[in-house]
Design an enzyme around this catalytic site. Structure first.
Site, PDB file in Angstrom:
ATOM      1  N   GLY A  24     -10.697  49.171  17.963  1.00  0.00           N
ATOM      2  CA  GLY A  24     -10.590  49.291  19.415  1.00  0.00           C
ATOM      3  C   GLY A  24     -11.814  49.982  19.971  1.00  0.00           C
ATOM      4  N   SER A  25     -11.673  50.582  21.129  1.00  0.00           N
ATOM      5  CA  SER A  25     -12.809  51.240  21.776  1.00  0.00           C
ATOM      6  C   SER A  25     -13.096  52.575  21.123  1.00  0.00           C
ATOM      7  CB  SER A  25     -12.518  51.445  23.257  1.00  0.00           C
ATOM      8  OG  SER A  25     -11.503  52.421  23.437  1.00  0.00           O
ATOM      9  N   ALA A  81     -13.548  55.348  22.720  1.00  0.00           N
ATOM     10  CA  ALA A  81     -12.745  56.370  23.404  1.00  0.00           C
ATOM     11  C   ALA A  81     -11.349  56.461  22.797  1.00  0.00           C
ATOM     12  CB  ALA A  81     -12.656  56.060  24.891  1.00  0.00           C
ATOM     13  N   GLY A 117     -10.566  55.392  19.815  1.00  0.00           N
ATOM     14  CA  GLY A 117     -10.750  55.816  18.438  1.00  0.00           C
ATOM     15  C   GLY A 117     -10.748  57.337  18.307  1.00  0.00           C
ATOM     16  N   GLU A 122     -13.070  51.065  13.441  1.00  0.00           N
ATOM     17  CA  GLU A 122     -14.009  50.006  13.840  1.00  0.00           C
ATOM     18  C   GLU A 122     -13.961  49.956  15.352  1.00  0.00           C
ATOM     19  OE1 GLU A 122     -15.564  47.059  15.400  1.00  0.00           O
ATOM     20  OE2 GLU A 122     -13.988  45.807  14.541  1.00  0.00           O
ATOM     21  N   CYS A 164     -16.700  42.329  19.507  1.00  0.00           N
ATOM     22  CA  CYS A 164     -17.399  43.591  19.227  1.00  0.00           C
ATOM     23  C   CYS A 164     -18.736  43.353  18.536  1.00  0.00           C
ATOM     24  CB  CYS A 164     -16.532  44.501  18.379  1.00  0.00           C
ATOM     25  SG  CYS A 164     -15.041  45.089  19.195  1.00  0.00           S
TER      26      CYS A 164
END
Length: 509
Positions: free
Chosen positions: A225-226, A228, A230, A247, A281
């Protein structure tokens, strides 16, 4: 990327609250799923813990047979899986087929390779411990929690699920709230193969459900995910010292040298930038082109971009934005780039609609603009000229991210690729590393840490176990309270012979 969806709560007493999975192109309800709370998450983890012993004790060969059966089931039902991805994520059916097909290939590799990578093997002992035989093997952690994304809801989480399973772990999978039906399909097909045993369990819900999984009694969390989100995952996992593999996002560049095949480079830039509506991504968001070939590259890029358009079941090459809130981010990046002097040569102002984003290419964008520094996650490309490859590498590395990238060229391409600060780089292609199961997948910086795929991905879900076995009595008995001075003197002599030689470093002038 992450999201917040308002659940359709039925009552405060009685059935659990639910949320709807919506088709982003039509708004139709694809399915309704429960919002699992603490009790449901803990129950899923407990069931996985109980099943993990059976799964672990099957050994590498036993697990391989089940995983290969799962691979075959998914292959036979590939069209059904692709249709689920198409309806929940909005991407073209063909792209969903490609994604699922790559995931299936990874299942096969992990199943066949786990024993070779993780099984017991000998390690050199060195002269001092030559009376010992040394071994190392990799043991499963137990239960792994996987929090998956919505942009590649089959391929990306499979890099954790398949590798964790092959290593001998049970898994609890929390798919994105945008694609829970894909998660249900994966879990149901595996559960069918293992005759109902809860080796791979599903929990569904919003962000709070993911938080419950992070703080549950799992042995590791794999998150995509993002950056932030994470950080929030890491903070939640820190409560129980639960290790994580992250990731996160990227701001990958594609570098075009003066001796590159411009037709291939343009085709790759468009595919990596526009496919899946730019929601990749490891896709391309920045392009740096040697100034000597900038104009012919742009001519080729715009020529190939003719006719590219979004759509759903009407021949569009990519679908809508899966997460509606991302449209505001994409719009702000385009507007900021144009306000700072960037030149829109395709799309631009007004490209962002209520569901779709028209393909957009902007050139000569300042390096401090949002479209260069922040993850856009839309079908946009920033294309800037550079005076040489040194500048291309410098600008590519001037980011907090470090996930992937690509280099097109001949003489210097491999050297340039090696200088890029990223976990993965392709030369004269894009994203090829993701389709090679034997390669590690992951980034540095705000793109995360840890690896999935390849031998590193298998080891990520294990702990190393060292074993020594004495094969004969030692010449020097050092591990004894009766050790005498003579033994210590001989030990010192051996060390001097082994390690006391002069340095090979050049003398200081």
């Amino acid at each position: 990327m992450t999201a917040t969806i308002e659940p359709s709560v039925e009552t405060t007493e009685g059935p659990r609250p639910t949320f709807d999975s919506l088709n982003p192109a039509t708004g139709d309800v694809v399915g309704t799923f429960p919002i699992d709370g603490r009790a449901e998450v803990d129950a899923a983890v407990a069931a996985a813990r109980e099943a993990s012993a059976w799964w672990r004790d099957l050994g590498f060969d036993g697990r391989k047979e089940y995983l290969l059966q799962w691979r075959s089931v998914l292959t036979r039902r590939l069209s059904q899986l692709a249709d689920q991805v198409h309806r929940e994520g909005g991407k073209p059916h063909g792209d969903a087929l490609l994604e699922a097909g790559l995931a299936i290939d990874h299942i096969a590799w992990a199943a066949k390779s786990a024993g070779k990578v993780l099984g017991r093997h000998k390690v050199g002992t060195g002269l001092l411990m030559s009376n010992q035989t040394a071994y190392v093997e990799y043991k499963p952690l137990g239960v792994v929690g996987v929090i998956g994304p919505w942009n590649y809801p089959t391929f990306t989480p499979m890099g954790s699920i398949a590798y964790a399973l092959a290593a001998g772990n049970a898994v609890v999978f929390k798919p994105s709230e945008y694609t829970p039906g894909v998660g249900r399909f994966l879990v149901d097909t595996f559960t069918e193969v293992v005759h109902g045993r809860p080796v791979l369990n599903l929990v569904t819900g919003l962000g709070e459900t993911g938080n419950h999984l992070c703080t549950a009694a799992v042995d590791k969390i794999a998150f995509t995910g993002s950056a932030a989100t994470g950080k929030k995952v890491m903070a939640a996992c820190a409560e129980n010292l639960t290790p994580v593999v992250i990731e996160a996002g990227g701001k990958d560049s594609l570098i075009v040298d003066e001796d590159a095949d411009l037709q291939s480079a343009a085709e790759a830039a468009l595919w990596a930038g526009m496919s899946n509506a730019g929601q990749t991504c490891i896709g391309t968001e920045r392009v740096y082109v040697h100034e000597k070939v900038f104009d012919p590259f742009m001519a080729e890029l715009l020529k190939q971009a003719e006719g590219i358009r979004p759509g759903y079941d009407d021949g569009g090459v990519y679908g809508p934005a899966t997460m509606p809130k991302q449209l505001d981010v994409i719009r702000s990046h385009i507007d900021d780039a144009l306000a700072r002097g960037g030149q829109a040569v395709l799309g631009g102002a007004g490209a962002v609609g209520d569901k779709y984003v028209q393909p957009t290419i902007i050139t000569h964008v300042p390096e401090d603009s949002l479209a260069v520094t922040e993850e856009t996650f839309g079908p946009t490309l920033v294309v800037n000229p550079v005076k040489d490859m040194d500048e291309a590498v410098e600008l590519t590395n001037a980011t907090k991210y470090g996930l992937a990238g690509a280099v097109f060229g001949k003489k210097r391409a491999m050297d340039v690729a090696a200088r890029i600060r990223s976990g993965m780089t392709s030369v004269n292609s894009v994203i090829s590393f993701a389709a090679i199961p034997g390669l590690p997948f992951g980034g540095v910086g705000d793109s995360g840490f840890g690896r999935i795929h390849g031998p590193d991905g298998l080891r990520e879900f294990t702990y190393p176990k060292a074993i020594t076995k004495q094969r004969m009595k030692p010449v020097l008995m050092l591990q004894s309270l009766t050790r005498d001075e003579k033994t210590e003197s001989r030990f010192q002599q051996i060390l001097t012979v082994m390690h006391g030689g002069s340095s090979t470093l050049p003398k200081r002038r």
